[in-house]
Design a protein around this motif. Structure first.
Motif: not given
Length: 198
Positions: A14-15, A25-30, A38-39
């Protein structure tokens, strides 16, 4: 594996938010939508990918040996026994990386290569993949270690490696996977398609 019958397991992004960008390293939170609607949040690391080489060498008596390394791994605070491996440079093909890493870390070049498969070592939180290669027809030469890279190169029989794995002396996941491949290749259960390389 993303076949229609597995659609009920797929999560939809969703985002995405970048958390950290370093040299490796390249870190993300999706934010994702789960199959039940549910989300949820997923944190993960983007990794460029890597290769691992299983170098096979015959000693003076014609006995098969594998070329291994000992290297201190800072995150776990231990000297680990591993097969030669390294990350892909930007735009680098996996086979070219395998040849480069074998030469840089061990000093060996190989006249025959076989692609074994791909390993995903950290599927819960990383995009990393490790391309697995076997090499034989080894010719010794000088090593070309990266600046700040320190490791010992040594040989062992496959039987010794398998025993170290069984005893828990080898705990590196990629090396354990390579030992499984080697065991199945040696037993004739899994075949490799060897290619001559000039």
């Amino acid at each position: 594996m993303d076949k229609p019958e597995f659609g009920h397991l797929i999560e939809k992004k969703l985002s995405s938010t970048e958390l950290f960008k370093g040299r490796l390293l390249h870190a993300f939170r999706d934010e994702v939508r789960l199959p039940n609607g549910a989300a949820a949040t997923r944190e993960y690391v983007v990794h460029p990918g890597a290769v691992m080489v299983v170098p096979l060498l015959e000693d003076a008596d014609g006995q098969l040996q594998v070329v291994l390394e000992r290297q201190f791994r800072y995150p776990v605070g231990q000297v680990m026994v591993e097969f030669p491996a390294g990350k892909l440079d930007a735009g680098e093909a996996c086979f070219a990386c395998a040849q480069r890493e074998l030469l840089e870390e061990t000093g060996f070049s190989a006249s025959q290569w076989a692609h074994a498969g791909v390993l995903h070592p950290l599927v819960a939180y990383s995009t990393e993949f490790i391309d697995i290669w076997f090499a034989r027809g080894l010719q010794a030469g000088p090593r070309k270690l990266d600046e700040g890279e320190f490791l010992d190169v040594f040989t062992a029989t496959p039987a010794a490696l398998f025993d170290w794995c069984r005893q828990g002396l080898v705990t590196d996941g990629k090396t354990l996977t390579a030992a499984l491949w080697l065991q199945n290749v040696m037993s004739g259960n899994w075949a490799l398609d060897w290619q001559d390389v000039v």
